[in-house]
Write a protein that holds these residues in place. Structure first.
Motif, short mmCIF file in Angstrom:
data_model
loop_
_atom_site.label_atom_id
_atom_site.label_comp_id
_atom_site.label_asym_id
_atom_site.label_seq_id
_atom_site.Cartn_x
_atom_site.Cartn_y
_atom_site.Cartn_z
N ALA A 1 -9.66 14.03 -32.61
CA ALA A 1 -10.98 13.64 -32.10
C ALA A 1 -11.54 14.71 -31.16
CB ALA A 1 -10.88 12.31 -31.35
N LEU A 2 -10.67 15.63 -30.77
CA LEU A 2 -11.06 16.63 -29.78
C LEU A 2 -10.31 17.91 -30.10
CD1 LEU A 2 -12.77 16.68 -27.12
CD2 LEU A 2 -10.68 16.10 -25.90
N ALA B 1 -15.78 18.05 -28.99
CA ALA B 1 -15.58 16.66 -29.43
C ALA B 1 -16.10 16.50 -30.85
CB ALA B 1 -16.33 15.72 -28.49
N ALA C 1 -17.48 10.34 -33.01
CA ALA C 1 -16.58 9.18 -33.13
C ALA C 1 -16.67 8.56 -34.52
CB ALA C 1 -16.93 8.15 -32.06
N GLU D 1 -17.46 16.80 -23.10
CA GLU D 1 -16.74 16.83 -24.37
C GLU D 1 -15.46 16.01 -24.30
OE1 GLU D 1 -17.59 18.56 -27.34
OE2 GLU D 1 -19.55 18.82 -26.44
N GLY E 1 -14.86 13.02 -26.83
CA GLY E 1 -13.78 13.11 -27.80
C GLY E 1 -12.65 12.14 -27.51
N SER E 2 -12.31 12.00 -26.24
CA SER E 2 -11.19 11.12 -25.86
C SER E 2 -11.68 10.07 -24.87
CB SER E 2 -10.06 11.94 -25.24
OG SER E 2 -9.60 12.89 -26.14
N GLU F 1 -8.77 3.60 -34.99
CA GLU F 1 -8.71 3.48 -33.55
C GLU F 1 -7.63 4.40 -33.00
OE1 GLU F 1 -10.86 1.83 -31.61
OE2 GLU F 1 -11.86 1.78 -33.52
N PRO F 2 -7.52 4.53 -31.70
CA PRO F 2 -6.55 5.49 -31.17
C PRO F 2 -5.11 4.99 -31.30
CG PRO F 2 -7.59 4.34 -29.39
CD PRO F 2 -8.30 3.90 -30.64
N LEU G 1 -6.49 16.94 -30.14
CA LEU G 1 -6.12 15.76 -29.35
C LEU G 1 -6.73 14.52 -29.98
CD1 LEU G 1 -7.01 17.29 -25.85
CD2 LEU G 1 -4.84 17.42 -27.03
N ASP G 2 -6.10 13.38 -29.74
CA ASP G 2 -6.66 12.14 -30.27
C ASP G 2 -7.57 11.48 -29.23
OD1 ASP G 2 -5.06 10.91 -28.42
OD2 ASP G 2 -3.57 10.21 -29.87
N ARG G 3 -7.98 10.24 -29.50
CA ARG G 3 -8.95 9.59 -28.60
C ARG G 3 -8.34 9.22 -27.26
NH1 ARG G 3 -12.15 5.06 -31.33
NH2 ARG G 3 -13.64 5.60 -29.71
N ARG G 4 -7.00 9.31 -27.17
CA ARG G 4 -6.35 9.07 -25.87
C ARG G 4 -6.07 10.38 -25.14
NH1 ARG G 4 -1.54 5.72 -28.40
NH2 ARG G 4 -1.67 7.58 -29.68
N GLY G 5 -6.54 11.47 -25.70
CA GLY G 5 -6.33 12.76 -25.05
C GLY G 5 -4.95 13.32 -25.24
N GLU G 6 -4.22 12.84 -26.24
CA GLU G 6 -2.87 13.33 -26.48
C GLU G 6 -2.83 14.18 -27.74
OE1 GLU G 6 -0.53 9.81 -26.61
OE2 GLU G 6 -0.56 9.54 -24.44
#
Lengths: 182, 117
Positions: free
Chosen positions: A147-148, A166, A169, B57, B61-62, A175-176, A134-139
């Protein structure tokens, strides 16, 4: 006649006591097995968290900027770092750490590969495991924007669980604004 | 023919044996119940720690839109507090078991995320 009656009563009592004893023993065995499985599962997950967090902390390290995740599929996520600063990532050393899922007809397991060494971290019967990034936007995203890291575990009878890892950063490029994959 | 004294003795012996068996089974059952409660408590504690860790986490992470990973029957929350130190904030992830009210909390420091508009 009285002694026959006494014998029947004694037999019934003995039978009842033996039945209770067997039930107690069976419950003890079940409890012991459940406690052992719980301890093994908990320890394995804590070890997995520790090892992946350590790998994630150094992923992307090196003299030149490099995404911490080199490749990501539902079966595998590869973390890389240029630890010796020679400008390349060595597949056969601690510079490469991979989470890998192996499935067969009855079970699924998660293995951690450190260079050339592979260890099975968790294995479940009749289970489904899958990895995602997932990216920093949780997608959901591609490896370079990860990023995750998400590990989904569907294992009866405990149901579904999701473990997240995680990445620092500082090691995630940009950036996201990375392209999302849906 | 059995004498009355023998009959009385055998009844007492039988009662004593039954009492002993009952006491043994009662104590082993209590131990079993305590053992299963202990195992359940360990399981709940582990799940609680897992829930708090998942929330932490997800936030690390997000940070721009954290993933909701709180398992059913738990409440998870994350709080952020800016520090006087340059560009740092304290992140506290907390998970609460709805059934028992037990809570687990994890804390860390991180650089302030830049998420843009």
């Amino acid at each position: 006649m009285a002694s026959a009656f006494e014998a029947v009563v004694a037999l019934a009592l003995t039978g009842s006591i033996a039945a209770v004893a067997v039930a107690n023993l069976a419950a003890t065995v079940r409890l012991g097995a459940a406690a052992g499985a719980l301890a093994r599962d908990t320890l394995a997950l804590r070890q997995l968290e520790d090892l992946v967090d350590r790998a994630g902390a150094r992923a992307g390290a090196g003299p030149s900027p490099r995404p911490p995740v080199a490749s990501a599929t539902p079966e595998s996520v590869v973390l890389v770092a240029d630890l010796d600063g020679d400008g390349r990532v060595d597949d056969g050393s601690a510079e490469t750490t991979a989470l890998e899922i192996r499935r067969d007809r009855t079970s699924a397991s998660l293995r951690l590969r450190l260079g050339r060494q592979t260890m099975t971290m968790v294995a479940y019967e009749r289970a489904s495991l899958s990895l995602d990034v997932l990216d920093r936007r949780g997608e959901r995203t591609r490896a370079e924007w990860a990023a995750l890291i998400s590990l989904a575990i569907e294992a009866p009878p405990r149901g579904s669980r999701r473990l997240l890892f995680a990445l620092p950063a500082a090691s995630v490029p940009g950036e996201p604004s990375g392209p999302s994959v849906r | 023919m059995r004498r009355p004294a023998e009959g009385g003795a055998s009844v007492i012996e039988c009662a004593a044996a039954l009492a002993l068996a009952a006491a043994t089974f009662a104590s082993s059952s209590s131990a079993l119940i305590l053992g299963s409660r202990l195992a359940r408590a360990v399981e709940v504690r582990g799940e609680l720690l897992g829930a708090a860790r998942g929330a932490m986490e997800a936030e690390l992470g997000s940070p721009c839109r954290p993933v909701d990973v709180c398992p059913a029957a738990y409440r998870c929350s994350v709080s952020r507090e800016g520090l006087a130190l340059a560009g740092l904030e304290r992140v506290v992830a907390r998970a609460v078991d709805d059934a028992t009210g037990e809570a687990e909390e994890l804390r860390t420091l991180r650089r302030l995320p830049a998420c843009g508009g």
